[in-house]
Design an enzyme around this catalytic site. Structure first.
Site, PDB file in Angstrom:
ATOM      1  N   SER A   1       0.737  -1.291   0.074  1.00 41.26           N
ATOM      2  CA  SER A   1      -0.185  -0.036   0.050  1.00 41.26           C
ATOM      3  C   SER A   1       0.802   1.397  -0.024  1.00 41.26           C
ATOM      4  CB  SER A   1      -1.263  -0.133   1.265  1.00 41.26           C
ATOM      5  OG  SER A   1      -0.239  -0.030   2.486  1.00 41.26           O
TER       6      SER A   1
ATOM      7  N   ASN B   1      13.828   4.242   5.344  1.00 42.17           N
ATOM      8  CA  ASN B   1      12.832   3.089   5.916  1.00 42.17           C
ATOM      9  C   ASN B   1      11.675   3.607   6.648  1.00 42.17           C
ATOM     10  OD1 ASN B   1      12.226   0.413   6.685  1.00 42.17           O
ATOM     11  ND2 ASN B   1      12.651   0.876   8.766  1.00 42.17           N
TER      12      ASN B   1
ATOM     13  N   HIS C   1       8.886   2.972   9.438  1.00 36.38           N
ATOM     14  CA  HIS C   1       8.623   2.053  10.863  1.00 36.38           C
ATOM     15  C   HIS C   1       7.371   2.568  11.464  1.00 36.38           C
ATOM     16  CE1 HIS C   1       9.616  -0.807  13.568  1.00 36.38           C
ATOM     17  NE2 HIS C   1       9.228   0.066  14.777  1.00 36.38           N
TER      18      HIS C   1
ATOM     19  N   LYS D   1      13.523  -7.765   5.661  1.00 33.38           N
ATOM     20  CA  LYS D   1      15.065  -8.021   5.697  1.00 33.38           C
ATOM     21  C   LYS D   1      15.747  -7.037   6.057  1.00 33.38           C
ATOM     22  CE  LYS D   1      13.432 -12.207   4.108  1.00 33.38           C
ATOM     23  NZ  LYS D   1      13.154 -13.094   5.155  1.00 33.38           N
TER      24      LYS D   1
END
Ligand code: GRF
Length: 207
Positions: A12, A105, A107, A89
């Protein structure tokens, strides 16, 4: 800028990045999708938008070899920015050096709370609910080879309601993620992010 999005699941966030690069909000092109999971629906999304995709199986390789396999593909595609959107990963070794402060990234908590080894996806929201905190959120940060430890780019808080389930909370956090990640990618593409030690300075406007 040429952007590679690494995925493992639904995609998404990938969908939002595609939409906002097509609309011009993001001054960059989603040039490549790499999945660690051949069943990821994110691969279907890439196909629908005619974006080249690869599956790189983790199977049995060492972390370094796995990361080097991904590095080879992104370098062949002349990628400028790597975005981890639900990628399960940990990248390590050469790719971290070659792409220092060029791997972003997402989170689903306010780092440094509820993050680190094994804390991903639904596990994060379950831990948040069980801990009794009243505020959680989403974080977008640069990747530095640790797990969820790199310089933070953007964060936004999300309230936790006492009758929240993992589904209701993850849905509320996802709405914030779908705005926060594209904003960080857009700032990167406009060269407005400068890393000073553990901190990220956003230049050329208010933040
Ligand atoms: C998001 O909740 C993100 O925070 C986490 O994995 C999920 C990815 O969702 N890293 P999707 O695959 O982008 O829908």
């Amino acid at each position: 800028k040429r952007i590679a999005v690494l995925v493992s699941g639904n995609g998404s966030n990938l969908e939002r990045l595609i939409e906002l690069s097509v609309s011009g909000f993001i001054d960059g092109e989603i040039s490549l999708v790499i999945s660690s999971n051949e069943k990821a629906f994110a691969l279907e999304r890439a196909k629908r938008h005619s974006i080249p995709s690869h599956v790189v199986h983790y199977g049995g390789r060492s972390g370094g070899d796995y990361s080097d396999a991904i590095l080879q593909i992104v370098e062949d595609c002349r990628i400028d920015l790597i975005v981890l959107a639900g990628f399960l990963k940990i990248l390590s070794g050469n790719i971290i050096e070659r792409f220092r402060n060029r791997i972003i990234n997402l989170h689903p908590s306010l780092i440094p709370s509820f993050c680190g080894k094994g804390m991903y996806g639904e596990k994060v929201h379950r831990a948040v609910i069980e801990s009794g905190v009243r505020i959680t959120g989403a974080t977008v940060h640069f990747v530095d080879g640790g797990t969820d430890t790199g310089p933070i780019i953007l964060q936004e808080s999300v309230p936790v309601f006492c009758d929240d389930s993992v589904e209701s909370l993850s849905g509320r956090v996802a709405q914030v993620e779908h705005r926060l990640l594209p904003k960080a990618v857009s700032l990167f593409c406009e060269n407005r992010l400068t890393v000073m030690g553990k901190r990220v300075l956003i230049t050329g406007g208010f933040y």
